[in-house]
Design a protein around this motif. Structure first.
Motif, PDB file in Angstrom:
ATOM      1  N   PHE A 196     -76.365  46.227  94.816  1.00  0.00           N
ATOM      2  CA  PHE A 196     -76.556  46.172  93.309  1.00  0.00           C
ATOM      3  C   PHE A 196     -77.902  45.993  92.935  1.00  0.00           C
ATOM      4  O   PHE A 196     -78.332  46.069  91.613  1.00  0.00           O
ATOM      5  N   CYS A 345     -68.440  47.533  90.803  1.00  0.00           N
ATOM      6  CA  CYS A 345     -67.715  48.785  91.096  1.00  0.00           C
ATOM      7  C   CYS A 345     -66.498  48.760  91.802  1.00  0.00           C
ATOM      8  O   CYS A 345     -66.457  48.021  92.958  1.00  0.00           O
ATOM      9  N   GLU A 374     -75.521  48.398  86.124  1.00  0.00           N
ATOM     10  CA  GLU A 374     -75.916  49.632  87.020  1.00  0.00           C
ATOM     11  C   GLU A 374     -77.505  49.791  87.033  1.00  0.00           C
ATOM     12  O   GLU A 374     -77.977  50.064  86.060  1.00  0.00           O
ATOM     13  N   ALA A 381     -75.781  52.491  92.802  1.00  0.00           N
ATOM     14  CA  ALA A 381     -75.990  53.556  91.869  1.00  0.00           C
ATOM     15  C   ALA A 381     -75.681  54.952  92.520  1.00  0.00           C
ATOM     16  O   ALA A 381     -75.098  55.822  92.110  1.00  0.00           O
ATOM     17  N   ASP A 386     -69.756  53.312  88.614  1.00  0.00           N
ATOM     18  CA  ASP A 386     -69.613  52.220  87.828  1.00  0.00           C
ATOM     19  C   ASP A 386     -68.518  52.124  86.782  1.00  0.00           C
ATOM     20  O   ASP A 386     -68.603  52.775  85.644  1.00  0.00           O
TER      21      ASP A 386
END
Ligand code: 5AD
Ligand code: SF4
Length: 478
Positions: A196, A345, A374, A381, A386
């Protein structure tokens, strides 16, 4: 080796200490007149505040003088944070304010420093027309040259990330100083690649600073009256430095011991620890020295092993719990705090419950809590959707905050009736009749002043009242 500059005097103001991600301060300085003046604002983590002190020192050496007033400055700098989208939004809003100043005072230069500069690079100059300089975290030595170029109308960008730069030889100009507590940066960058996190991209590869320069800085601070140092790094437990002459290897536990030995009255703190790297050796070193504070910031991020795996944290729930057990076994009076991300996520409700139960298990004294944001370019990503709706993220975050507040309240209530050694930091926010200071566990205690005591002194305080944020007490005779 240290560039002392006694004519510069920094006293600044942190506006919001409660939000680690979006902290803000302005440098406040004595005006020296004549010379060109710079104004600096900082956002983000403690490392950014520490970096601003390096920048101030570099500019001071180049003949610039600091000012608290952006309207009279020749150079406005903003040290930026990219960790969450909100942090970047705040910076863009500030740039609008700087634009206004520039309109009223043509010739003023605006420079963007730090993580956002590194992330957006020269794109910044296209997006924000009135930005003149874009300088990444490893390029601050180039600032005077880039400013000179910008004065001649040449916009400057240096976002080169180094494998070596640690600014070891630069003596930071202490901004925001209460003269009692200071940060010492012991390493830069991060090699962990949590999925992240944008930091490995904005701050580059991990490198440790020469331990002798760290010890010299700690000794210098002690001699100037400081009584607390916080050793800073994205992951202090992976500090490693090898003496090129003797081949001697220095681990974080070794470094901690060396700094603790500078003086028994110099408190030592550190941040941030990584659960995968914190060793029993570090814990035993903490237990051995009274002046190493009994407080560990040990971000868990999530209490669920599947989510931790997706986050690439490289430990699971059981590993984290074992580390918490080890801390309380080896240092029974230690306080632990955490960073927590809600709604990463694919996180399910059950997995969110695991985070809540981890907060209870670890009995955190406090936590910094966020919902997932994100960040472009990160592994998450690129690889994961997300997919948790914003309302769900916010609701989960609220549940986390509510529980943490309850636990913090209980943690603090548990201190009622106990006595603590407190390092006095200054007047309390509410009253100049009261002092504020921290105990070893990093809890702020407010207590009535006593004659003869001043900031930088230690005193013993017995706690009689507690909220989830602060303790109240009275000085007891030693
Ligand atoms: N979204 C939300 N929180 C984040 N953090 C880091 N990256 C993100 C992100 N993309 C949090 C982590 C970290 C702290 C400094 O910020 O909890 O430990
Ligand atoms: Fe980011 Fe993880 Fe490094 Fe912390 S340890 S800076 S969360 S990549």
């Amino acid at each position: 080796m240290y560039n002392q500059n006694p004519t510069l005097e920094g006293i600044g103001k942190k506006i919001d200490e409660s939000k680690q991600g979006e902290v803000f301060f302005q440098g406040q300085f004595t005006d020296q007149g004549g010379a060109k003046r710079f104004y600096i604002e900082s956002y983000g983590c403690q490392m950014n505040f520490s970096d601003s002190e390096i920048v101030a020192s570099i500019l001071g050496e180049a003949g610039f003088r600091p000012t608290r007033n952006m309207e009279e400055s020749d150079l406005i700098l903003i040290n930026t944070c990219s960790i969450r989208e909100k942090a970047e939004d705040t910076v863009r809003k500030r740039l609008r304010v700087f634009d206004k100043v520039k309109e009223g005072r043509p010739g003023t230069l605006v420079g963007v420093l730090g993580c956002m500069a590194e992330r957006l690079k020269s794109k910044f100059l296209d997006e924000e027309k009135l930005v003149d300089l874009v300088i990444g975290p490893d390029a601050y030595r180039d600032l005077p040259t880039l400013v000179a170029g910008a004065e001649d109308g040449e916009k400057g960008v240096n976002v080169f990330l180094s494998r070596e730069e640690t600014y070891a030889d630069i003596s930071p100009l202490r901004l925001d100083s209460n003269g009692v507590a200071a940060f010492i940066s012991i390493m830069r960058g991060c090699d962990n690649m949590c999925s992240f996190c944008v930091v490995p991209f904005t701050r580059g590869r991990e490198r440790s600073r020469d331990c002798f320069s760290i010890l010299a800085e700690a000794t210098d601070l002690y001699n100037k009256g400081y009584r607390e140092v916080t050793l800073l790094g994205q992951n202090v437990d992976s500090y490693k430095w090898e003496n090129p002459e003797s081949g001697q290897k220095v681990s974080f536990a070794n470094l901690l011991e060396m700094v603790a030995l500078v003086h028994p009255d110099l408190r030592v703190r550190f941040s941030t620890s990584h659960p995968k790297d914190i060793t029993d050796e570090v814990l035993h070193t903490m237990a051995k020295y009274e002046n190493i504070c009994k407080y560990i910031h040990l971000p868990v991020q999530s209490g669920n092993s599947r989510v931790l795996d997706l986050m690439n944290r490289t430990y699971d729930r059981e590993w984290y719990m074992e580390r918490v057990d080890a801390i309380y076994r080896i240092i029974p009076d230690c306080a632990i705090s955490s960073d927590i991300i809600a709604g990463f996520c694919t996180e399910t409700e059950e997995e969110h419950q695991d985070t809540l139960s981890m907060i209870e298990y670890s009995n955190y004294s406090m936590s910094y809590m966020f919902f997932y944001s994100e960040r472009p370019g990160t592994m998450a990503a690129r690889k994961f959707e997300d997919d948790i709706p914003q309302e769900v993220k916010k609701r989960r975050l609220q549940e986390i905050i509510r529980l943490q507040n309850q636990i913090s309240f209980k943690h603090n209530q548990n201190d009622i009736g106990k006595t603590f050694k407190v390092l006095i930091e200054g007047d309390s926010k509410r009253s100049d009749q009261d002092f504020k200071g921290r105990n070893s566990q990093n809890k702020m205690i407010v207590f009535p002043k006593k004659e003869g005591l001043k900031p930088g002194d230690y005193t013993t305080v017995k706690v009689y009242e507690a909220t989830s944020a602060t303790l109240k007490g009275n000085i007891v005779s030693e």
